[in-house]
Design an enzyme around this catalytic site. Structure first.
Site, PDB file in Angstrom:
ATOM      1  N   ASN B  11      11.878  17.917  28.836  1.00 25.99           N
ATOM      2  CA  ASN B  11      12.647  16.695  29.078  1.00 25.99           C
ATOM      3  C   ASN B  11      14.106  17.076  29.356  1.00 25.99           C
ATOM      4  O   ASN B  11      14.811  17.554  28.467  1.00 25.99           O
ATOM      5  CB  ASN B  11      12.528  15.792  27.844  1.00 25.99           C
ATOM      6  CG  ASN B  11      13.292  14.488  27.999  1.00 25.99           C
ATOM      7  OD1 ASN B  11      14.361  14.448  28.590  1.00 25.99           O
ATOM      8  ND2 ASN B  11      12.727  13.416  27.462  1.00 25.99           N
ATOM      9  N   ALA B  12      14.522  16.879  30.619  1.00 18.58           N
ATOM     10  CA  ALA B  12      15.855  17.325  31.019  1.00 18.58           C
ATOM     11  C   ALA B  12      16.957  16.655  30.197  1.00 18.58           C
ATOM     12  O   ALA B  12      17.980  17.272  29.890  1.00 18.58           O
ATOM     13  CB  ALA B  12      16.069  17.046  32.508  1.00 18.58           C
ATOM     14  N   ASP B  73      11.276  16.499  17.961  1.00 20.85           N
ATOM     15  CA  ASP B  73      10.394  15.343  18.148  1.00 20.85           C
ATOM     16  C   ASP B  73      11.151  14.157  17.603  1.00 20.85           C
ATOM     17  O   ASP B  73      11.675  14.196  16.475  1.00 20.85           O
ATOM     18  CB  ASP B  73       9.045  15.504  17.450  1.00 20.85           C
ATOM     19  CG  ASP B  73       8.013  14.520  18.016  1.00 20.85           C
ATOM     20  OD1 ASP B  73       7.816  14.506  19.241  1.00 20.85           O
ATOM     21  OD2 ASP B  73       7.425  13.755  17.235  1.00 20.85           O
ATOM     22  N   GLY B 157      15.806   6.820  27.346  1.00 20.37           N
ATOM     23  CA  GLY B 157      14.867   6.206  26.412  1.00 20.37           C
ATOM     24  C   GLY B 157      15.295   4.807  26.010  1.00 20.37           C
ATOM     25  O   GLY B 157      15.605   3.960  26.850  1.00 20.37           O
ATOM     26  N   ASP B 159      17.968   3.971  24.376  1.00 27.99           N
ATOM     27  CA  ASP B 159      19.414   3.859  24.150  1.00 27.99           C
ATOM     28  C   ASP B 159      20.009   2.529  24.612  1.00 27.99           C
ATOM     29  O   ASP B 159      20.875   1.978  23.920  1.00 27.99           O
ATOM     30  CB  ASP B 159      20.155   5.009  24.832  1.00 27.99           C
ATOM     31  CG  ASP B 159      19.930   6.353  24.159  1.00 27.99           C
ATOM     32  OD1 ASP B 159      19.242   6.396  23.114  1.00 27.99           O
ATOM     33  OD2 ASP B 159      20.443   7.366  24.667  1.00 27.99           O
ATOM     34  N   LYS B 179      27.816  10.048  21.556  1.00 29.03           N
ATOM     35  CA  LYS B 179      26.426   9.977  21.121  1.00 29.03           C
ATOM     36  C   LYS B 179      26.046  11.192  20.292  1.00 29.03           C
ATOM     37  O   LYS B 179      25.453  11.059  19.209  1.00 29.03           O
ATOM     38  CB  LYS B 179      25.483   9.848  22.330  1.00 29.03           C
ATOM     39  CG  LYS B 179      24.007   9.787  21.920  1.00 29.03           C
ATOM     40  CD  LYS B 179      23.043   9.658  23.088  1.00 29.03           C
ATOM     41  CE  LYS B 179      21.600   9.778  22.589  1.00 29.03           C
ATOM     42  NZ  LYS B 179      20.595   9.753  23.671  1.00 29.03           N
ATOM     43  N   ARG B 185      19.577  13.095  16.824  1.00 29.70           N
ATOM     44  CA  ARG B 185      19.306  14.435  17.338  1.00 29.70           C
ATOM     45  C   ARG B 185      20.448  15.385  16.978  1.00 29.70           C
ATOM     46  O   ARG B 185      20.217  16.513  16.524  1.00 29.70           O
ATOM     47  CB  ARG B 185      19.081  14.390  18.857  1.00 29.70           C
ATOM     48  CG  ARG B 185      18.541  15.705  19.416  1.00 29.70           C
ATOM     49  CD  ARG B 185      18.037  15.544  20.845  1.00 29.70           C
ATOM     50  NE  ARG B 185      16.891  14.666  20.868  1.00 29.70           N
ATOM     51  CZ  ARG B 185      16.860  13.455  21.414  1.00 29.70           C
ATOM     52  NH1 ARG B 185      17.929  12.985  22.039  1.00 29.70           N
ATOM     53  NH2 ARG B 185      15.786  12.718  21.344  1.00 29.70           N
TER      54      ARG B 185
END
Lengths: 201, 201
Positions: B11-12, B73, B157, B159, B179, B185
């Protein structure tokens, strides 16, 4: 006063199941569908539990009709989803009442979930609202596991992928009588029936 | 032995966020994407927790590459959904990685949920697997509420519909630096960084 009860649902499948469960328990009581009345408003299901939503529906229909109302709120609670779809079962894929889309979405979400983590339950809250009187709610549950593919033509909703514990066939492979005998909805409404009988007496 | 770490994600968006979080913490360490290696197998995310899935991914990539691997994850846990979408966040609408469909589905599911029941959290498990060595996992969380409509173009996603507690804007209206400073994360990987540094030393 006529001995009448109105079922606060427009879902024909639920009306059929509720009639089958309630009528033998309530000898001589006339069980009406909500469609027998004009101008019953749609109720926004703004509760966050089955019990809250069932009471919201029963109360709204009792107020609108002046007749004792029973309502059901039910759904499937998947363990690995923390109890979801839960109260959102009927609108899981986003559009209310699209059983096929809801079921397909749940299967897709669970595609990578192993056989030892596919437990869940059907849950039902059965509510009774008496115009100008009391409100009552009872819960019923049916434990089982989520299949990976549909089987059976009976029932509705998620029945084709739900195998009750110990059954070795899906709920959609049960007859209506077999389903009512074990189902969450049957259990909840049988628990509610004595209260309903007392209020009708 | 070269000081190298491979990020076990394709996932970039996540690669970008992880690089931004890890590189300042790991001076002189080469942070590789999994695409830098041939023949890294896809991992079935068969775990039922964020931590299990993060470890599955880190372990598989460490085994395939012989390089220390970190994996993420993460997902969104909505209170009224009992923590769902949770580990299923990236495939919520049924097809893996369709951010727009996942977000639209969640909004539709929550359409009738009142403002006082729209709490949730972004959750992340950050895992480290050392070839022939240890495995480690740390969790991070960001609490907030679910909006009814998208706002903002940043992030990815969910966000655009997630407003961190006290923020008065969505996560998609935060800069990348803002963020990373508050995100699930960022928190998880900052917690993992000392372990990673020790393993690289």
């Amino acid at each position: 006063m006529t001995r009448r009860v109105v079922l606060a649902t427009r879902n024909a499948h639920k009306v059929g199941e509720l009639r089958a469960v309630l009528e033998p328990l309530l000898d001589g009581v006339e069980v009406l569908g909500v469609d027998a009345f004009d101008d019953v408003p749609e109720v926004a299901e703004t509760g966050v539990t089955f019990a809250e939503n069932a009471l919201l529906k029963a109360r709204a229909v009792a107020n609108a009709t002046g007749v004792m109302a029973v309502a059901d709120d039910s759904g499937i609670a998947v363990d690995v989803l923390g109890g979801a779809p839960g109260i959102f079962s009927a609108r899981w894929a986003g559009r209310h009442g699209d059983d096929a889309a809801n079921l397909d979405l749940l299967l897709a979400q669970l595609a990578d979930v192993g056989d030892n983590h596919r437990g869940g339950a059907f849950v039902c809250a059965a509510a009774l609202a008496v115009p100008g009187g009391g409100e009552f709610v009872e819960l019923g549950e049916l434990r089982g596991t989520l299949r990976r593919e549909r089987a059976g033509d009976g029932g509705f909703g998620y029945d084709p992928i739900f195998e009750p514990s110990g059954a070795h066939r899906t709920l959609a492979e049960h007859t209506a009588e077999e389903k009512n005998a074990i189902s969450h909805r049957g259990a909840a409404f049988r628990a509610l029936a004595p209260r309903l009988a007392a209020e009708l007496a």
